[in-house]
Design a protein around this motif. Structure first.
Motif, PDB file in Angstrom:
ATOM      1  N   VAL A 127      39.017  33.141  62.001  1.00  0.00           N
ATOM      2  CA  VAL A 127      40.214  33.611  62.696  1.00  0.00           C
ATOM      3  C   VAL A 127      41.490  32.990  62.104  1.00  0.00           C
ATOM      4  O   VAL A 127      42.600  33.486  62.332  1.00  0.00           O
ATOM      5  CB  VAL A 127      40.092  33.332  64.214  1.00  0.00           C
ATOM      6  CG1 VAL A 127      40.322  31.857  64.515  1.00  0.00           C
ATOM      7  CG2 VAL A 127      41.020  34.204  65.019  1.00  0.00           C
ATOM      8  N   THR A 129      42.260  33.066  59.045  1.00  0.00           N
ATOM      9  CA  THR A 129      42.753  33.863  57.910  1.00  0.00           C
ATOM     10  C   THR A 129      43.396  35.137  58.466  1.00  0.00           C
ATOM     11  O   THR A 129      43.045  35.571  59.575  1.00  0.00           O
ATOM     12  CB  THR A 129      41.609  34.269  56.968  1.00  0.00           C
ATOM     13  OG1 THR A 129      40.684  35.083  57.722  1.00  0.00           O
ATOM     14  CG2 THR A 129      40.867  33.042  56.426  1.00  0.00           C
ATOM     15  N   THR A 130      44.281  35.734  57.669  1.00  0.00           N
ATOM     16  CA  THR A 130      44.960  36.949  58.162  1.00  0.00           C
ATOM     17  C   THR A 130      43.975  38.088  58.446  1.00  0.00           C
ATOM     18  O   THR A 130      44.046  38.698  59.524  1.00  0.00           O
ATOM     19  CB  THR A 130      46.051  37.390  57.167  1.00  0.00           C
ATOM     20  OG1 THR A 130      46.973  36.319  57.015  1.00  0.00           O
ATOM     21  CG2 THR A 130      46.779  38.620  57.653  1.00  0.00           C
ATOM     22  N   LEU A 133      42.040  37.158  61.607  1.00  0.00           N
ATOM     23  CA  LEU A 133      42.883  37.240  62.796  1.00  0.00           C
ATOM     24  C   LEU A 133      43.030  38.688  63.251  1.00  0.00           C
ATOM     25  O   LEU A 133      42.850  39.016  64.432  1.00  0.00           O
ATOM     26  CB  LEU A 133      44.269  36.653  62.482  1.00  0.00           C
ATOM     27  CG  LEU A 133      45.354  36.896  63.521  1.00  0.00           C
ATOM     28  CD1 LEU A 133      45.103  36.075  64.764  1.00  0.00           C
ATOM     29  CD2 LEU A 133      46.736  36.586  62.963  1.00  0.00           C
ATOM     30  N   LEU A 134      43.345  39.561  62.287  1.00  0.00           N
ATOM     31  CA  LEU A 134      43.578  40.965  62.642  1.00  0.00           C
ATOM     32  C   LEU A 134      42.281  41.639  63.082  1.00  0.00           C
ATOM     33  O   LEU A 134      42.271  42.432  64.032  1.00  0.00           O
ATOM     34  CB  LEU A 134      44.215  41.697  61.460  1.00  0.00           C
ATOM     35  CG  LEU A 134      45.673  41.299  61.227  1.00  0.00           C
ATOM     36  CD1 LEU A 134      46.144  41.698  59.844  1.00  0.00           C
ATOM     37  CD2 LEU A 134      46.569  41.950  62.273  1.00  0.00           C
TER      38      LEU A 134
ATOM     39  N   LEU B 219      48.288  38.745  68.769  1.00  0.00           N
ATOM     40  CA  LEU B 219      48.106  38.247  67.390  1.00  0.00           C
ATOM     41  C   LEU B 219      48.803  36.898  67.214  1.00  0.00           C
ATOM     42  O   LEU B 219      48.239  35.955  66.654  1.00  0.00           O
ATOM     43  CB  LEU B 219      48.716  39.235  66.401  1.00  0.00           C
ATOM     44  CG  LEU B 219      47.899  40.455  66.009  1.00  0.00           C
ATOM     45  CD1 LEU B 219      48.732  41.371  65.140  1.00  0.00           C
ATOM     46  CD2 LEU B 219      46.641  40.047  65.281  1.00  0.00           C
ATOM     47  N   VAL B 222      46.991  34.001  69.103  1.00  0.00           N
ATOM     48  CA  VAL B 222      45.747  33.570  68.444  1.00  0.00           C
ATOM     49  C   VAL B 222      46.078  32.861  67.135  1.00  0.00           C
ATOM     50  O   VAL B 222      45.521  31.803  66.829  1.00  0.00           O
ATOM     51  CB  VAL B 222      44.817  34.789  68.195  1.00  0.00           C
ATOM     52  CG1 VAL B 222      43.558  34.362  67.455  1.00  0.00           C
ATOM     53  CG2 VAL B 222      44.448  35.459  69.503  1.00  0.00           C
ATOM     54  N   ASP B 223      46.997  33.437  66.396  1.00  0.00           N
ATOM     55  CA  ASP B 223      47.376  32.843  65.106  1.00  0.00           C
ATOM     56  C   ASP B 223      47.964  31.448  65.308  1.00  0.00           C
ATOM     57  O   ASP B 223      47.608  30.502  64.596  1.00  0.00           O
ATOM     58  CB  ASP B 223      48.394  33.755  64.416  1.00  0.00           C
ATOM     59  CG  ASP B 223      48.773  33.235  63.043  1.00  0.00           C
ATOM     60  OD1 ASP B 223      47.857  32.954  62.248  1.00  0.00           O
ATOM     61  OD2 ASP B 223      49.977  33.093  62.775  1.00  0.00           O
ATOM     62  N   HIS B 226      45.589  28.802  65.937  1.00  0.00           N
ATOM     63  CA  HIS B 226      44.694  28.483  64.813  1.00  0.00           C
ATOM     64  C   HIS B 226      45.466  28.160  63.546  1.00  0.00           C
ATOM     65  O   HIS B 226      45.057  28.536  62.448  1.00  0.00           O
ATOM     66  CB  HIS B 226      43.708  29.626  64.571  1.00  0.00           C
ATOM     67  CG  HIS B 226      42.708  29.772  65.669  1.00  0.00           C
ATOM     68  ND1 HIS B 226      42.950  30.510  66.807  1.00  0.00           N
ATOM     69  CD2 HIS B 226      41.468  29.244  65.840  1.00  0.00           C
ATOM     70  CE1 HIS B 226      41.897  30.432  67.608  1.00  0.00           C
ATOM     71  NE2 HIS B 226      40.987  29.674  67.042  1.00  0.00           N
ATOM     72  N   SER B 229      48.636  30.736  60.112  1.00  0.00           N
ATOM     73  CA  SER B 229      48.604  31.144  58.706  1.00  0.00           C
ATOM     74  C   SER B 229      49.240  32.515  58.486  1.00  0.00           C
ATOM     75  O   SER B 229      49.674  32.837  57.384  1.00  0.00           O
ATOM     76  CB  SER B 229      47.164  31.166  58.206  1.00  0.00           C
ATOM     77  OG  SER B 229      46.429  32.102  58.955  1.00  0.00           O
ATOM     78  N   THR B 230      49.288  33.334  59.501  1.00  0.00           N
ATOM     79  CA  THR B 230      49.781  34.706  59.335  1.00  0.00           C
ATOM     80  C   THR B 230      51.234  34.860  59.765  1.00  0.00           C
ATOM     81  O   THR B 230      52.030  35.479  59.069  1.00  0.00           O
ATOM     82  CB  THR B 230      48.891  35.677  60.148  1.00  0.00           C
ATOM     83  OG1 THR B 230      47.551  35.501  59.717  1.00  0.00           O
ATOM     84  CG2 THR B 230      49.312  37.121  59.950  1.00  0.00           C
TER      85      THR B 230
END
Lengths: 198, 530
Positions: A127, A129-130, A133-134, B219, B222-223, B226, B229-230
């Motif tokens: 999760v 990583t992009t 996650l998506l 999104l 959650v990102d 964690h 990174s996004t």
């Protein structure tokens, strides 16, 4: 004489109007569908950016195998048939068939949940990583939508058991079915955009 | 029997039960209410309270901008957090709940419904909003929000904003369903009052666009949990939300401005809107042109430019159409000034200025994207919404409250609001066009820039705006007081069904059997029959 009396009775009551629950469900289903579509839009946009830069989208040692995705999609289609059957059965006052169809729809729904969890276990996506996650956000949001749809179906099954809906007066079951169709439609897009296209 | 009437035996049972029940009073009654009028009033009061915080912050920022070289009120570490509070708070703590509050009171009355659709969901939307707003402010208090130093605070900010948006969506479902499914017999969609129509259009657009924001927030949450990174670090989060705060998306909150203005002006002119489909079409089109969710995944300003240009320019047409219809109304009808007309005209003019600027700014050649120009446009949409909502409270004062507003302050307020709003928006537009303004969405810890002279005008503008708001609030004082005798049901010779309800309306809204509606102006029909 009894037949004559029956013929003399006024026509059956018209279905309940206005269809508040149906309209509200349609709006809620549309909003839920848009949530998933928005996430898929971001998924595709990010994926296109990465691929156009020459990199690979999915990290090494990760996979989104086709078989669980295809099975899940097939099961969702079957659930759409089952819920249509439930609506039809309630319309015909065939309560046994209605219970069977509603139960089958729920079973199909749980099967898709199971397949998705299986996919999570074997995909190896993180999760953090992009793509991960998506992937988890899109499929997880869809799972939440499915849980909502299944809860709605359970409530409506109980209300059918209680005799609330029968014949043409079946707004609750139709509403639950409508939400379920939106769930199936959202899954169809996920299947194409994520499981097939990856 | 109207389609929404309860079946007689159910009503009898309910009546029998009601006698035996001890009805809750005080806070318990407030907490458990499903009455759309009470929920609407709670929304209005809360949004005005939260709006006071936002407006005070706006005043501080305008004063801060006078000295273009350095920061004097805010610090380098906190300015970006306060800036995001101002921008996001303006939309989600002030504009949305204020529009929802007024609509919750008025829309069921306008369509002749005895209650709002899903009253418990409507109540849940308010309490969820209140909780979300509280947590949203708390997140800033613990150094959260975009640019904040506390990761927990930033997580709380994302989650609370998500809760606020979900609450808005819940309210939108209730409002749209009321319009679509609970109309009085004969009140077909082409006959519903334009305010109710505009709320339905807005609610549907919210339901189509705000879920995308929910997805982005999921999104983001959650990102961020964690490692980010996004979506990047704490400060970068705001860049992924700016599509909600800028045009065309910000227009969807301003759709009811058109409906309110059309309703008030038609009633005041004592004329029927002749090309009704044109008015409905214009309001519908303005909602559609406000669809900005396609920008949610966009990284920057360079792609999909033609869509932004098309939507920006096209959004100007519906506002012009409503202004044209207003002119036609007064040409055919009569004119008598009342405070609500002032609010309606002021709201329309500010909206016109906003969409005209939005159309101008949509051309990439002017390079206004990401500058203070964008802020001017979105501020304009919010101010038009604020003015129209205050006007709506003035117009429907006897339905929202207990008696009419005080006429003196209510007559002054629109003028101050109009001048103040224009003086706030124009400096941002000018600075953005000249290219000298501070960036709106980029990370700018040294939040400086702008043109000193025009920034002084903005300070005057904010003061005028505050004067207008204070005058409006002063005018609203009578509506919370119990009058000596009940207020008039129809003080304006209204056209639509809400004016058949007593003032203030009882629990089930109407104490008479409503007539079957045969035109878009049922009360005019009733008067003509007499």
């Amino acid at each position: 004489m009894a037949a004559d009396a029956a013929l003399a009775m006024p026509p059956a009551a018209a279905p309940t109007r206005p269809r508040v629950l149906l309209v509200g469900t349609a709006l809620a289903a549309g909003a839920s569908f848009m949530t998933v579509m928005g996430l898929i839009g971001i998924y595709l946009s990010r994926r296109a950016d990465v691929i156009s830069s020459g990199a690979t989208w999915l990290p090494d040692k990760t996979q989104i195998p086709l078989t669980p995705g295809n099975l899940a999609f097939g099961t969702m289609l079957l659930s759409a048939v089952a819920v249509t059957w439930a609506v039809d059965a309630v319309g015909k006052d065939d309560r046994k068939m209605a219970y069977l169809a509603l139960g089958l729809t729920l079973l199909f729904g749980l099967s898709v949940v199971n397949l998705t969890v299986f996919l999570y276990k074997i995909s190896g996506l993180s999760v953090s990583t992009t793509p991960g996650l998506l992937f988890y956000a899109v499929t997880g949001t869809h799972l939440a939508m499915m849980f909502g749809g299944m809860a709605f179906l359970v409530v409506m099954t109980i209300r059918v058991l209680a005799g609330d809906y029968r014949g043409r007066d079946r707004e609750g079951v139709v509403s639950a079915a409508l939400f379920w169709y939106a769930t199936v439609a959202a899954h169809a897009v996920i299947w194409l955009a994520i499981y097939i296209t990856k | 029997m109207a389609v929404i009437d309860t079946a007689p035996e159910t009503a009898a049972t309910h009546a029998a039960t009601a006698v035996a029940r001890i009805e809750p009073t005080g806070f318990a009654a407030l907490l458990g209410t499903g009455d759309h009028k009470v929920i609407g009033r709670l929304y209005i009061a809360t949004s005005l309270l939260l709006g006071a915080v936002v407006m005070l912050l706006g005043l501080l920022f305008s004063i801060e901008a006078v000295d273009t070289g350095s920061l004097s009120i805010f610090t380098k570490d906190t300015v970006f957090q306060f800036w995001t509070l101002l921008r996001v708070g303006g939309v989600f703590l002030l504009a949305f709940p204020l529009v929802i509050g007024v609509a919750m009171v008025v829309v069921p009355l306008q369509v002749g419904a005895k209650a709002i659709a899903f009253p418990r969901a409507a109540a849940a939307s308010y309490w969820a909003f209140l909780l979300g707003a509280g947590l949203f402010l708390a997140s800033y208090a613990i150094n959260g929000g975009p640019g904040g130093g506390s990761n927990t605070g930033v997580n709380l900010w994302i989650a609370s904003l998500g809760l606020i948006v979900v609450a808005i969506l819940l309210a939108a479902v209730c409002l749209a369903t009321t319009v679509f499914a609970l109309r009085q017999t004969g009140l077909t969609m082409n006959r519903i009052p334009l305010y109710a129509w505009s709320v339905a259009v807005a609610a549907v657009m919210w339901l189509l666009t705000l879920p995308v924001l929910v997805g982005v927030l999921v999104l983001m949450y959650v990102d961020h949990r964690h490692g980010g990174s996004t979506f990047g670090d704490n400060a970068s989060l705001f860049n992924h939300l700016d599509w909600v705060l800028r045009n065309p998306q910000v227009y969807v909150v301003a759709v009811p401005v058109l409906g309110f203005a059309a309703d008030v002006l038609a009633t005041t002119a004592k004329a029927r809107i002749a090309p009704r489909f044109a008015a409905q079409g214009a309001i519908g089109a303005f909602g559609i042109f406000g669809f900005g969710a396609f920008l949610a995944g966009a990284d920057a300003h360079d792609h999909k430019a033609w869509v932004v240009i098309a939507l920006g320019v096209a959004a100007l047409l519906p506002v012009l159409a409503i202004l044209g219809l207003a002119g036609d109304l007064f040409r055919r009808g009569s004119f008598a000034f009342n405070p609500a007309v002032g609010y309606a005209v002021a709201g329309l003019l500010i909206l016109l200025l906003t969409v005209a600027a939005g159309a101008l700014g949509s051309f990439p050649g002017l390079e206004t994207y990401g500058t203070i120009f964008d802020v001017g446009v979105s501020t304009g949409a919010l101010l038009a919404t604020l003015i129209a909502s205050l006007g709506a409270i003035t117009w429907w004062a006897t339905k929202i409250g207990r008696q009419p507003v005080a006429k003196g302050p209510a007559a002054v307020a629109p003028v101050a609001l109009l001048l103040g709003s224009a003086a706030i928006i124009l400096p941002d537009l000018i600075a953005g066009l000249i290219g000298d303004g501070p960036p709106s969405t980029e990370l700018s810890p040294s939040w400086v820039g702008g043109i000193e002279g025009v920034n002084v005008v903005a300070v005057v503008g904010v003061l005028l705006l505050l004067l207008g708001v204070v005058a409006s609030l002063a005018a609203f004082v009578p509506i919370i007081r119990t009058p000596d005798q009940p207020a008039e049901a129809d003080p304006w010779e209204g056209q639509s069904l809400e004016w058949l309800a007593p003032s203030p309306p009882p629990l089930d809204n109407f104490d008479i059997e409503l007539p079957v509606v045969v035109s878009a102006e049922p009360l005019v029909d009733l008067r003509e029959e007499k």
